[in-house]
Design a protein around this motif. Sequence first.
Motif, mmCIF file in Angstrom:
data_model
loop_
_atom_site.group_PDB
_atom_site.id
_atom_site.type_symbol
_atom_site.label_atom_id
_atom_site.label_comp_id
_atom_site.label_asym_id
_atom_site.label_seq_id
_atom_site.Cartn_x
_atom_site.Cartn_y
_atom_site.Cartn_z
ATOM 1 N N ILE A 153 0.856 -1.262 -0.091
ATOM 2 C CA ILE A 153 -0.068 0.105 0.051
ATOM 3 C C ILE A 153 0.865 1.165 0.147
ATOM 4 O O ILE A 153 0.637 2.422 -0.540
ATOM 5 N N VAL A 154 1.895 1.287 0.784
ATOM 6 C CA VAL A 154 2.990 2.287 0.719
ATOM 7 C C VAL A 154 3.432 2.546 -0.580
ATOM 8 O O VAL A 154 3.668 3.614 -1.172
ATOM 9 N N LEU A 176 -6.471 6.897 -3.866
ATOM 10 C CA LEU A 176 -6.290 6.592 -2.623
ATOM 11 C C LEU A 176 -6.806 5.311 -2.342
ATOM 12 O O LEU A 176 -6.503 4.128 -1.728
ATOM 13 N N LEU A 177 -8.171 5.272 -2.980
ATOM 14 C CA LEU A 177 -9.275 4.041 -2.626
ATOM 15 C C LEU A 177 -8.674 2.846 -3.758
ATOM 16 O O LEU A 177 -8.510 1.824 -3.118
ATOM 17 N N PHE A 178 -8.198 3.086 -4.829
ATOM 18 C CA PHE A 178 -7.735 2.094 -5.731
ATOM 19 C C PHE A 178 -6.406 1.453 -5.125
ATOM 20 O O PHE A 178 -6.255 0.137 -5.066
ATOM 21 N N CYS A 179 -5.403 2.169 -4.835
ATOM 22 C CA CYS A 179 -4.272 1.659 -4.276
ATOM 23 C C CYS A 179 -4.509 0.862 -2.902
ATOM 24 O O CYS A 179 -3.833 -0.126 -2.798
ATOM 25 N N LEU A 205 -5.162 -4.774 -0.500
ATOM 26 C CA LEU A 205 -5.910 -5.664 0.200
ATOM 27 C C LEU A 205 -6.047 -7.011 -0.763
ATOM 28 O O LEU A 205 -6.363 -8.234 -0.092
ATOM 29 N N VAL A 206 -6.368 -6.800 -1.920
ATOM 30 C CA VAL A 206 -6.508 -7.984 -2.776
ATOM 31 C C VAL A 206 -5.612 -8.960 -2.845
ATOM 32 O O VAL A 206 -5.721 -10.060 -2.851
ATOM 33 N N PHE A 207 -4.472 -8.415 -3.082
ATOM 34 C CA PHE A 207 -3.075 -9.191 -2.977
ATOM 35 C C PHE A 207 -3.016 -10.135 -1.942
ATOM 36 O O PHE A 207 -2.452 -11.122 -1.733
#
Length: 225
Positions: A87-88, A199-202, A207-209
Amino acid sequence: MEEVSGAIFSIGPLEVTGPVITTWAVILLLAVISVLATRRLKEEPGPVQAAAEMAVGGLVNYFSGLLGAKHARRYFPIFATFFIFIIVSNYLGILPGAGHVEGFAVPTASLSVTAALAILTFVFTHALGIREKGLKAYLKSFLKPVALLLPLTLIEQIVRPFSLALRLFGNMYGEESVTSNLYNLFPIGAPLIMMVLSLLFCAIQALVFTMLFSIYVSEAIEEEE
């Protein structure tokens, strides 16, 4: 999307590229933050510590739903490390100059980085499966429900890291490309809208990974009925 490519410098025969430099920087940054954040923990947390504990608690509960409370707590550091790093790394694409300044590339928009992450998930998944069941029992689990399905089972195991690597790389590289093109077409208004959406997409991609990784581990360590 105009992307900085090629080696920045070399260490012997090894070429160091922009994604590698940024990956090192993210790892160093997270290590420093981890040390500083855990040095002065208080029984009565302040706002920052309370927010961090809430985030950790939310992730633990999320993984508990996939793995069960026992395994979620045991392996939480692994999943949390992947989630935070991804995420970072994803959020670096929001910063000005990402992908355009030499040495400043979004790690997860590079296939070499996402492939390395996927290989690590492959290694961890099978290592944890062997740890929980023992080598013999774990290898036998590939013969279930029917031994004839072994070739398909092995193909599935091999395809998983490729799928993880390509999914994360494709989504992040595509997002970077679309955002860059929109900035050029609509310099007013579009940047702010895309930043909010990014921000939401990243966060979703991280989370999916991690969710898929935890599902693979859950399958590897599940107890036989």
